[in-house]
Design an enzyme around this catalytic site. Structure first.
Site, PDB file in Angstrom:
ATOM      1  N   PHE A  88      -4.041   4.078  -5.863  1.00 33.32           N
ATOM      2  CA  PHE A  88      -3.623   3.136  -6.899  1.00 33.32           C
ATOM      3  C   PHE A  88      -4.394   1.820  -6.811  1.00 33.32           C
ATOM      4  CE2 PHE A  88      -0.971  -0.352  -8.390  1.00 33.32           C
ATOM      5  CZ  PHE A  88      -0.560   0.079  -9.627  1.00 33.32           C
TER       6      PHE A  88
ATOM      7  N   GLY B  41       0.816  -1.196   0.000  1.00 31.86           N
ATOM      8  CA  GLY B  41       0.000   0.000   0.000  1.00 31.86           C
ATOM      9  C   GLY B  41       0.857   1.256   0.000  1.00 31.86           C
ATOM     10  N   LEU B  42       0.347   2.302   0.662  1.00 29.81           N
ATOM     11  CA  LEU B  42       1.032   3.597   0.745  1.00 29.81           C
ATOM     12  C   LEU B  42       1.303   4.174  -0.640  1.00 29.81           C
ATOM     13  CD1 LEU B  42       3.601   2.913   3.631  1.00 29.81           C
ATOM     14  CD2 LEU B  42       1.348   3.992   3.779  1.00 29.81           C
ATOM     15  N   CYS B  43       0.340   4.021  -1.539  1.00 29.90           N
ATOM     16  CA  CYS B  43       0.496   4.572  -2.887  1.00 29.90           C
ATOM     17  C   CYS B  43      -0.798   5.250  -3.338  1.00 29.90           C
ATOM     18  CB  CYS B  43       0.911   3.494  -3.879  1.00 29.90           C
ATOM     19  SG  CYS B  43      -0.041   1.963  -3.812  1.00 29.90           S
ATOM     20  N   GLY B  44      -1.416   5.974  -2.411  1.00 32.55           N
ATOM     21  CA  GLY B  44      -2.613   6.731  -2.750  1.00 32.55           C
ATOM     22  C   GLY B  44      -3.776   5.838  -3.151  1.00 32.55           C
TER      23      GLY B  44
END
Length: 297
Positions: free
Chosen positions: A95, A90-93
């Site tokens: 996406f 995760g940690l990709c908005g």
């Protein structure tokens, strides 16, 4: 003073978080150049291969297409295989969320239309969502591709796609395969895209061009037997190249935003800390002055 201690701890915690997000942004920036160059370098070949195959198919009479190649057969769609390509982390908005939402909407629309849809996930984030959802048939799962694993994974998926479409048993055979992925437009823009892999679509010919069947050497079936599997594998590879670059770009943007938010939060907390500290000092001074005045009296 307990409030001041709490503020100091919060400031220290946010500073630590800012260090992490800033480091992740720098790592994403370093990886983005390679992924972006790979996606852009592979795009012309993939687009041209797709155009060549679609124009070859368009030159064949629709009635004769199933005889030319099994993957050209246009059947009544009763069962669709959906490939959902997400990330492993995760940690990709938005996406992963955007892909999962698009696939869910497609599956629900198929169900309302009385058709069956099964999902095959590429990436742990999609697998986690659809495994938790009730009523979703999961045909299999794969880890998200990397630049090192992209080629063998695309071959595996292409083989599965062609096999699932070509089965003779109608109870398990799929009539269409659709791939959902994030298309890399720019560092700031990633667009959710759906692509039909099989049956292979024909290009829309210009007015007056219909019926111009190309000349095949050594033969139509031999050419299509070689080009169509290559084209399907190429389309999957193009989607993977785009997905990898889009994920890294989305993570960089998300981490930049998180770093900026952390900086603003630190400024706000520091201002609040200084106000509380000033108020505490003023209170202590007032108590000292009051005590001195009492002793004078």
């Amino acid at each position: 003073m307990a409030n001041l201690k709490e503020l100091r701890l919060r400031i220290a915690s946010v500073k630590n978080t800012r260090k992490i997000t800033a480091a992740m942004s720098q790592i994403a920036s370093a990886r983005l150049r390679r992924a972006q160059n790979a996606a852009m370098a592979a795009r012309p070949y993939g687009e041209r291969m797709r155009e060549v195959v679609e124009h070859l198919v368009a030159g064949i009479d629709p009635v004769e297409r199933p005889n030319a190649h099994p993957l050209l057969a246009e059947r009544e769609v009763r069962r669709t295989l959906v490939l959902a390509m997400s990330a492993d982390r995760g940690l990709c908005g938005g996406f992963n969320t955007n892909i999962n939402r698009a696939v869910q909407l497609f599956v629900e629309a198929e169900k309302k239309a009385g058709r069956e849809a099964i999902v095959r996930t590429i990436g742990n984030k999609a697998a986690a969502v659809f495994r938790a959802e009730k009523g979703y048939e999961i045909a299999g799962r794969h880890e998200a591709p990397t630049l090192d694993t992209l080629v063998p994974l695309s071959k595996t998926l292409a083989s599965h796609v062609m096999g699932a479409f070509s089965l003779e048993d109608e109870a398990v055979r799929v009539d269409r395969v659709v791939l959902y992925y994030n298309h890399f437009v720019s560092v700031l823009t990633q667009r959710v895209t759906d692509m039909q892999l099989v049956p292979v679509r024909a290009a829309e010919l210009e007015v007056g061009a219909a019926g111009r069947e190309p000349t095949f050497e050594p033969g139509r079936k031999e050419i299509l037997a070689h080009l169509i599997p290559v084209a399907i594998e190429s389309m999957i590879q193009q989607a993977m190249f785009n997905s990898i670059a889009a994920e890294i770009a989305a993570r960089r943007v998300a981490m930049d935003s998180a770093t900026d938010n952390a900086t603003e939060m630190i400024a706000d907390l520091t201002l609040e800390y200084n106000r509380e500290r000033q108020a505490a000092i003023t209170k202590e001074l007032m108590e000292i002055i009051g005590g001195a005045e009492a002793l004078k009296g």
